[in-house]
Design a protein around this motif. Sequence first.
Motif, PDB file in Angstrom:
ATOM      1  N   UNK A  84      38.709  37.101  25.242  1.00 43.82           N
ATOM      2  CA  UNK A  84      38.185  38.027  26.105  1.00 43.82           C
ATOM      3  C   UNK A  84      36.876  37.608  26.746  1.00 43.82           C
ATOM      4  N   UNK A  85      35.883  37.166  26.116  1.00 40.80           N
ATOM      5  CA  UNK A  85      34.893  36.644  26.634  1.00 40.80           C
ATOM      6  C   UNK A  85      34.978  35.412  27.558  1.00 40.80           C
ATOM      7  N   UNK A  86      35.942  34.577  27.424  1.00 41.95           N
ATOM      8  CA  UNK A  86      36.166  33.450  28.453  1.00 41.95           C
ATOM      9  C   UNK A  86      36.862  34.033  29.439  1.00 41.95           C
ATOM     10  N   UNK A  87      37.726  34.953  29.372  1.00 39.74           N
ATOM     11  CA  UNK A  87      38.384  35.448  30.636  1.00 39.74           C
ATOM     12  C   UNK A  87      37.127  36.224  31.535  1.00 39.74           C
ATOM     13  N   UNK A  88      36.369  36.791  30.850  1.00 39.14           N
ATOM     14  CA  UNK A  88      35.206  37.667  31.598  1.00 39.14           C
ATOM     15  C   UNK A  88      34.358  36.560  32.151  1.00 39.14           C
ATOM     16  N   UNK A  89      33.938  35.551  31.363  1.00 37.87           N
ATOM     17  CA  UNK A  89      33.016  34.654  32.079  1.00 37.87           C
ATOM     18  C   UNK A  89      33.905  33.807  33.235  1.00 37.87           C
ATOM     19  N   UNK A  90      35.045  33.511  33.055  1.00 37.65           N
ATOM     20  CA  UNK A  90      35.772  32.926  34.243  1.00 37.65           C
ATOM     21  C   UNK A  90      35.600  33.618  35.502  1.00 37.65           C
ATOM     22  N   UNK A  91      35.925  34.818  35.418  1.00 39.21           N
ATOM     23  CA  UNK A  91      35.739  35.814  36.539  1.00 39.21           C
ATOM     24  C   UNK A  91      34.197  35.797  37.168  1.00 39.21           C
ATOM     25  N   UNK A  92      33.288  36.025  36.343  1.00 42.29           N
ATOM     26  CA  UNK A  92      31.927  36.123  36.732  1.00 42.29           C
ATOM     27  C   UNK A  92      31.336  34.880  37.138  1.00 42.29           C
ATOM     28  N   UNK A  93      32.136  33.658  36.875  1.00 42.45           N
ATOM     29  CA  UNK A  93      31.624  32.350  37.189  1.00 42.45           C
ATOM     30  C   UNK A  93      32.403  32.173  38.553  1.00 42.45           C
ATOM     31  N   UNK A  94      33.220  33.024  39.101  1.00 43.64           N
ATOM     32  CA  UNK A  94      33.548  32.901  40.486  1.00 43.64           C
ATOM     33  C   UNK A  94      35.208  32.545  40.563  1.00 43.64           C
ATOM     34  N   UNK A  95      35.856  32.845  39.281  1.00 40.37           N
ATOM     35  CA  UNK A  95      37.247  32.976  39.177  1.00 40.37           C
ATOM     36  C   UNK A  95      38.112  33.755  39.799  1.00 40.37           C
ATOM     37  N   UNK A  96      39.164  34.092  40.060  1.00 38.32           N
ATOM     38  CA  UNK A  96      39.859  35.253  40.307  1.00 38.32           C
ATOM     39  C   UNK A  96      40.972  35.480  39.306  1.00 38.32           C
ATOM     40  N   UNK A  97      41.205  36.886  39.413  1.00 39.66           N
ATOM     41  CA  UNK A  97      42.357  37.184  38.526  1.00 39.66           C
ATOM     42  C   UNK A  97      43.405  38.220  39.049  1.00 39.66           C
ATOM     43  N   UNK A  98      44.499  38.160  38.802  1.00 42.11           N
ATOM     44  CA  UNK A  98      45.701  38.947  39.379  1.00 42.11           C
ATOM     45  C   UNK A  98      46.431  39.375  37.922  1.00 42.11           C
ATOM     46  N   UNK A  99      46.493  40.648  37.791  1.00 36.23           N
ATOM     47  CA  UNK A  99      47.299  41.326  36.659  1.00 36.23           C
ATOM     48  C   UNK A  99      48.116  42.278  37.377  1.00 36.23           C
ATOM     49  N   UNK A 100      49.417  42.563  36.700  1.00 33.92           N
ATOM     50  CA  UNK A 100      50.186  43.613  37.056  1.00 33.92           C
ATOM     51  C   UNK A 100      50.804  44.413  35.898  1.00 33.92           C
ATOM     52  N   UNK A 101      51.038  46.032  35.973  1.00 33.65           N
ATOM     53  CA  UNK A 101      51.516  46.640  34.809  1.00 33.65           C
ATOM     54  C   UNK A 101      51.137  46.796  33.636  1.00 33.65           C
ATOM     55  N   UNK A 102      51.860  46.217  32.852  1.00 32.55           N
ATOM     56  CA  UNK A 102      51.705  46.477  31.346  1.00 32.55           C
ATOM     57  C   UNK A 102      50.764  45.339  31.102  1.00 32.55           C
ATOM     58  N   UNK A 103      50.307  44.243  31.869  1.00 27.00           N
ATOM     59  CA  UNK A 103      49.260  43.352  31.449  1.00 27.00           C
ATOM     60  C   UNK A 103      48.201  43.810  31.778  1.00 27.00           C
ATOM     61  N   UNK A 104      48.097  45.431  31.861  1.00 26.91           N
ATOM     62  CA  UNK A 104      46.672  45.894  32.185  1.00 26.91           C
ATOM     63  C   UNK A 104      45.526  45.489  31.152  1.00 26.91           C
ATOM     64  N   UNK A 105      45.829  45.400  29.881  1.00 24.04           N
ATOM     65  CA  UNK A 105      44.741  44.962  29.002  1.00 24.04           C
ATOM     66  C   UNK A 105      44.079  43.643  29.440  1.00 24.04           C
ATOM     67  N   UNK A 106      44.444  42.750  30.166  1.00 18.75           N
ATOM     68  CA  UNK A 106      43.673  41.606  30.619  1.00 18.75           C
ATOM     69  C   UNK A 106      42.641  42.188  31.621  1.00 18.75           C
ATOM     70  N   UNK A 107      42.849  43.229  32.203  1.00 14.62           N
ATOM     71  CA  UNK A 107      41.768  43.674  32.970  1.00 14.62           C
ATOM     72  C   UNK A 107      40.884  44.632  32.225  1.00 14.62           C
ATOM     73  N   UNK A 108      41.529  45.590  31.408  1.00 14.42           N
ATOM     74  CA  UNK A 108      40.969  46.554  30.616  1.00 14.42           C
ATOM     75  C   UNK A 108      39.868  46.018  29.687  1.00 14.42           C
TER      76      UNK A 108
END
Length: 167
Positions: free
Chosen positions: A24-48
Amino acid sequence: MNGYDVIFFDCGIDTHFRDDAALVDTLQQFVQDGGSLYASDLAFPVVEAPFPAKIDFQGNDASDFAPGVGARGEVDADVLDPVMQQVLGSNTALVEFNLGGWAAMVSTTGDTLLEGSYPQMGGGRDAGPLAVRFTAGSGTVVYTSFHNEQQINFDMATLLQEMVLSL
């Protein structure tokens, strides 16, 4: 993850990763460092999990299934994003939900791209965002309540293409 610009999480992935704090921390850091993320429907925990204050989902956001209140059906959605309106040539879009139990949103601190009134499991209707975008640090996250597979129609394909290209 740093070797990628955008990471996609489709509905149906194993969402139990939220129990792995390092991931979770790695994914958060990826976005904060300029990466982009797309998630759909039941993959909502990836964003939440990495961004709990950005989207309020129906029910208990910490549950993998509580937000899954959207029923199967078609929604005449309002397109709120001016660029998407221009690309689509309309301020409305037909969004199809071919399966029930999709994760419904209440609100976002970011931008609501699409919203509409939708049927709920067990009857009744509710309304809320169907696609949102927010920033975190230097990165961007797009989440859609709808899939991008079998039920995709022209409106949905056009809007998804614009969302992905904006990342």
